[in-house]
Design a protein around this motif. Structure first.
Motif, PDB file in Angstrom:
ATOM      1  N   ARG A 198       0.838  -1.193   0.000  1.00  9.95           N
ATOM      2  CA  ARG A 198       0.000   0.000   0.000  1.00  9.95           C
ATOM      3  C   ARG A 198       0.875   1.245   0.000  1.00  9.95           C
ATOM      4  O   ARG A 198       0.741   2.117   0.851  1.00  9.95           O
ATOM      5  N   THR A 199       1.784   1.320  -0.951  1.00  6.11           N
ATOM      6  CA  THR A 199       2.652   2.490  -1.076  1.00  6.11           C
ATOM      7  C   THR A 199       2.176   3.445  -2.161  1.00  6.11           C
ATOM      8  O   THR A 199       2.717   4.540  -2.306  1.00  6.11           O
ATOM      9  N   ALA A 200       1.175   3.027  -2.932  1.00  3.78           N
ATOM     10  CA  ALA A 200       0.605   3.874  -3.985  1.00  3.78           C
ATOM     11  C   ALA A 200      -0.901   3.927  -3.803  1.00  3.78           C
ATOM     12  O   ALA A 200      -1.529   2.964  -3.353  1.00  3.78           O
ATOM     13  N   CYS A 201      -1.487   5.066  -4.146  1.00  5.15           N
ATOM     14  CA  CYS A 201      -2.935   5.215  -4.077  1.00  5.15           C
ATOM     15  C   CYS A 201      -3.394   6.076  -5.247  1.00  5.15           C
ATOM     16  O   CYS A 201      -2.804   7.126  -5.510  1.00  5.15           O
ATOM     17  N   LYS A 202      -4.411   5.609  -5.956  1.00  2.00           N
ATOM     18  CA  LYS A 202      -5.055   6.431  -6.977  1.00  2.00           C
ATOM     19  C   LYS A 202      -6.362   6.957  -6.392  1.00  2.00           C
ATOM     20  O   LYS A 202      -7.215   6.181  -5.950  1.00  2.00           O
ATOM     21  N   ASP A 257      -4.262  -1.424 -13.755  1.00  5.89           N
ATOM     22  CA  ASP A 257      -2.847  -1.691 -13.978  1.00  5.89           C
ATOM     23  C   ASP A 257      -2.321  -0.652 -14.957  1.00  5.89           C
ATOM     24  O   ASP A 257      -2.899  -0.442 -16.037  1.00  5.89           O
ATOM     25  N   TYR A 258      -1.229   0.015 -14.560  1.00  9.58           N
ATOM     26  CA  TYR A 258      -0.560   1.013 -15.401  1.00  9.58           C
ATOM     27  C   TYR A 258       0.862   0.544 -15.665  1.00  9.58           C
ATOM     28  O   TYR A 258       1.553   0.078 -14.749  1.00  9.58           O
ATOM     29  N   TRP A 259       1.293   0.681 -16.920  1.00  6.31           N
ATOM     30  CA  TRP A 259       2.662   0.329 -17.290  1.00  6.31           C
ATOM     31  C   TRP A 259       3.315   1.515 -17.997  1.00  6.31           C
ATOM     32  O   TRP A 259       2.808   2.009 -19.007  1.00  6.31           O
ATOM     33  N   LEU A 260       4.422   1.989 -17.468  1.00  9.54           N
ATOM     34  CA  LEU A 260       5.293   2.914 -18.184  1.00  9.54           C
ATOM     35  C   LEU A 260       6.298   2.076 -18.956  1.00  9.54           C
ATOM     36  O   LEU A 260       6.959   1.196 -18.384  1.00  9.54           O
ATOM     37  N   LEU A 261       6.447   2.352 -20.268  1.00 15.95           N
ATOM     38  CA  LEU A 261       7.246   1.502 -21.137  1.00 15.95           C
ATOM     39  C   LEU A 261       8.415   2.286 -21.730  1.00 15.95           C
ATOM     40  O   LEU A 261       8.256   3.431 -22.151  1.00 15.95           O
ATOM     41  N   SER A 262       9.571   1.632 -21.759  1.00 13.76           N
ATOM     42  CA  SER A 262      10.778   2.235 -22.326  1.00 13.76           C
ATOM     43  C   SER A 262      11.222   1.438 -23.545  1.00 13.76           C
ATOM     44  O   SER A 262      11.168   0.201 -23.553  1.00 13.76           O
ATOM     45  N   LEU A 263      11.702   2.163 -24.563  1.00  5.22           N
ATOM     46  CA  LEU A 263      12.234   1.526 -25.768  1.00  5.22           C
ATOM     47  C   LEU A 263      13.744   1.673 -25.876  1.00  5.22           C
ATOM     48  O   LEU A 263      14.337   1.235 -26.860  1.00  5.22           O
ATOM     49  N   GLY A 277      10.497  -3.264 -35.075  1.00  5.88           N
ATOM     50  CA  GLY A 277      11.890  -3.113 -34.662  1.00  5.88           C
ATOM     51  C   GLY A 277      12.084  -2.233 -33.445  1.00  5.88           C
ATOM     52  O   GLY A 277      13.187  -1.714 -33.223  1.00  5.88           O
ATOM     53  N   HIS A 278      11.036  -2.075 -32.632  1.00  9.72           N
ATOM     54  CA  HIS A 278      11.112  -1.242 -31.433  1.00  9.72           C
ATOM     55  C   HIS A 278      10.621  -2.021 -30.209  1.00  9.72           C
ATOM     56  O   HIS A 278       9.592  -1.678 -29.619  1.00  9.72           O
ATOM     57  N   PRO A 279      11.329  -3.073 -29.824  1.00 12.86           N
ATOM     58  CA  PRO A 279      10.869  -3.852 -28.675  1.00 12.86           C
ATOM     59  C   PRO A 279      10.989  -3.063 -27.372  1.00 12.86           C
ATOM     60  O   PRO A 279      11.850  -2.192 -27.227  1.00 12.86           O
ATOM     61  N   ILE A 280      10.102  -3.363 -26.434  1.00 13.38           N
ATOM     62  CA  ILE A 280      10.157  -2.744 -25.107  1.00 13.38           C
ATOM     63  C   ILE A 280      11.318  -3.346 -24.328  1.00 13.38           C
ATOM     64  O   ILE A 280      11.475  -4.566 -24.268  1.00 13.38           O
ATOM     65  N   THR A 281      12.152  -2.490 -23.741  1.00 10.23           N
ATOM     66  CA  THR A 281      13.326  -2.963 -23.007  1.00 10.23           C
ATOM     67  C   THR A 281      13.132  -2.952 -21.493  1.00 10.23           C
ATOM     68  O   THR A 281      13.754  -3.737 -20.779  1.00 10.23           O
ATOM     69  N   ASN A 282      12.283  -2.055 -20.992  1.00  9.81           N
ATOM     70  CA  ASN A 282      12.077  -1.898 -19.553  1.00  9.81           C
ATOM     71  C   ASN A 282      10.651  -1.424 -19.304  1.00  9.81           C
ATOM     72  O   ASN A 282      10.040  -0.792 -20.176  1.00  9.81           O
ATOM     73  N   HIS A 283      10.164  -1.691 -18.112  1.00 10.60           N
ATOM     74  CA  HIS A 283       8.839  -1.189 -17.767  1.00 10.60           C
ATOM     75  C   HIS A 283       8.738  -0.945 -16.264  1.00 10.60           C
ATOM     76  O   HIS A 283       9.510  -1.482 -15.473  1.00 10.60           O
ATOM     77  N   ILE A 284       7.783  -0.093 -15.890  1.00  9.95           N
ATOM     78  CA  ILE A 284       7.408   0.129 -14.491  1.00  9.95           C
ATOM     79  C   ILE A 284       5.917  -0.149 -14.402  1.00  9.95           C
ATOM     80  O   ILE A 284       5.118   0.427 -15.154  1.00  9.95           O
ATOM     81  N   HIS A 285       5.548  -1.048 -13.505  1.00  7.39           N
ATOM     82  CA  HIS A 285       4.160  -1.492 -13.378  1.00  7.39           C
ATOM     83  C   HIS A 285       3.596  -1.027 -12.046  1.00  7.39           C
ATOM     84  O   HIS A 285       4.243  -1.160 -11.005  1.00  7.39           O
ATOM     85  N   CYS A 286       2.389  -0.466 -12.086  1.00  7.25           N
ATOM     86  CA  CYS A 286       1.700  -0.043 -10.871  1.00  7.25           C
ATOM     87  C   CYS A 286       0.299  -0.639 -10.878  1.00  7.25           C
ATOM     88  O   CYS A 286      -0.446  -0.467 -11.855  1.00  7.25           O
ATOM     89  N   SER A 319       0.785  -0.845  -5.246  1.00  2.00           N
ATOM     90  CA  SER A 319       2.224  -0.605  -5.241  1.00  2.00           C
ATOM     91  C   SER A 319       2.754  -0.652  -6.660  1.00  2.00           C
ATOM     92  O   SER A 319       2.062  -1.070  -7.585  1.00  2.00           O
ATOM     93  N   CYS A 320       4.012  -0.231  -6.821  1.00  2.00           N
ATOM     94  CA  CYS A 320       4.669  -0.188  -8.126  1.00  2.00           C
ATOM     95  C   CYS A 320       5.970  -0.971  -8.082  1.00  2.00           C
ATOM     96  O   CYS A 320       6.595  -1.087  -7.023  1.00  2.00           O
ATOM     97  N   ALA A 321       6.378  -1.482  -9.241  1.00  2.00           N
ATOM     98  CA  ALA A 321       7.630  -2.235  -9.329  1.00  2.00           C
ATOM     99  C   ALA A 321       8.219  -2.063 -10.721  1.00  2.00           C
ATOM    100  O   ALA A 321       7.486  -1.901 -11.709  1.00  2.00           O
ATOM    101  N   GLU A 322       9.552  -2.113 -10.794  1.00  2.00           N
ATOM    102  CA  GLU A 322      10.241  -1.995 -12.080  1.00  2.00           C
ATOM    103  C   GLU A 322      10.585  -3.374 -12.620  1.00  2.00           C
ATOM    104  O   GLU A 322      10.799  -4.326 -11.857  1.00  2.00           O
TER     105      GLU A 322
END
Length: 323
Positions: free
Chosen positions: A156-160, A276-282, A239-248, A175-178
């Motif tokens: 319970r470290t995140a709240c919307k 579920d929210y995902w921030l995505l990095s390329l 040709g743009h695969p996702i390399t990293n993400h942050i999930h909340c 909560s969120c995790a990378e």
């Protein structure tokens, strides 16, 4: 009383959200913008009158959509803040980012018109020592309550915190995790209403004529997370695969709450919410410029003399705006 928060006080998820997000074509895919968004919405509505020869007590208003979400920065009136919750011996400090959201139809008779507006906040919850006295920081070194604070529960470290202009408010905690590589976007839970006994023909029938635009994509009605799954596959093909993400992940069942005004309580009350929210990095985690999400709202709708639980899921893939 709230205090201006420093960007460094926010969670990494919050820091990366700050800015404006819109539907834009994803790199190399030619899809994702307002004309072909990776989105879908399943929206049940109570209705007594028959439609399309059926009188089921409800109708569907399903559609693809595009949107703008703005997470406010330090130049706004509603800038990031710290709003301590005093507990006597120690305090809980929510570090807050506010947002505004506006959604428009991407298809159907209402194309281009607004279908939903919302505002709210994302909170990062931590526990800290509590200052002695009623006013914050009267000196550079305020006296603090003795002892160490109890740790904030890890789940319970995140709240919307959501305000919807139907007279509905929502608190969902989580909560969120990378992670590395693309996230695993799960298949969506069933969208059919419960309990059993209601005619669900509209969920499996394609209804897309101008006067009855209810269910244009039965495949997406069954599986509302398909647009997100397809976006990830299309990025790989381009040709743009996702390399990293942050999930909340947040959920009202995690000691959260929902409140409805009296009219909604008796007709179409919001009964639960999770997202579920995902921030995505390329680019290896240097930038996170894609935001994907899926939400599952539960509506308690009165049909005849029986209350049915109708899932109202949504999903979309957004890109950070450079404007």
């Amino acid at each position: 009383m709230p205090l201006k928060a420093q960007i460094a006080d926010l969670s990494r998820f919050q820091q990366l959200l700050i800015g404006t997000w819109t539907n834009q074509d994803l790199p190399g895919t030619g899809k994702g913008g307002p004309d072909s968004p990776y989105s879908y919405n399943v929206m049940p509505l109570p209705q007594q009158s028959p439609q399309n020869g059926m009188n089921l007590g409800y109708v569907l208003k399903n559609f693809t959509y595009y949107e703008t979400i703005r997470f406010k920065d330090t130049n706004d009136i509603a800038a990031p803040v710290e709003a301590p919750n005093r507990g006597g011996t120690y305090q809980q400090s929510p570090y807050v980012v506010f947002y505004d959201q506006q959604i428009r139809f991407a298809e159907g008779p209402g194309i281009g018109t607004i279908v939903h507006e919302e505002n709210g906040a994302w909170l990062h919850l931590v526990t800290e020592k509590q200052q002695i006295g009623p006013y914050p920081y009267p000196t550079d070194n305020p006296a603090l309550e003795p002892g160490d604070p109890e740790p904030q529960p890890a789940d319970r470290t995140a709240c919307k915190q959501i305000s919807v202009p139907h007279g509905v408010s929502v608190l969902a905690l989580g909560s969120c995790a990378e992670g590395v590589l693309a996230p695993l976007i799960p298949d969506a839970p069933p969208v059919l209403p419960t309990p059993e006994g209601l005619d669900t023909t509209p969920y499996t029938t394609q209804l897309s004529t101008p006067d009855n635009y209810q269910n244009p994509r039965p495949d997406l009605t069954r599986q509302v997370t398909l647009p997100l799954q397809r976006a990830i596959v299309d990025l790989v093909k381009a040709g743009h695969p996702i390399t990293n993400h942050i999930h909340c992940h947040v959920d009202t069942d995690n000691d959260g709450a929902v409140v409805n005004i009296p009219f909604e309580k008796g007709r179409a009350a919001l009964a639960g919410y999770n997202a579920d929210y995902w921030l995505l990095s390329l680019d290896g985690g240097t930038n996170y410029d894609i935001l994907a999400y899926t939400q599952r709202i539960l509506l308690d709708i009165l049909v005849g003399s029986t209350h049915y639980t109708f899932p109202h899921p949504t999903a979309n893939v957004l890109t950070r705006s450079t404007l």
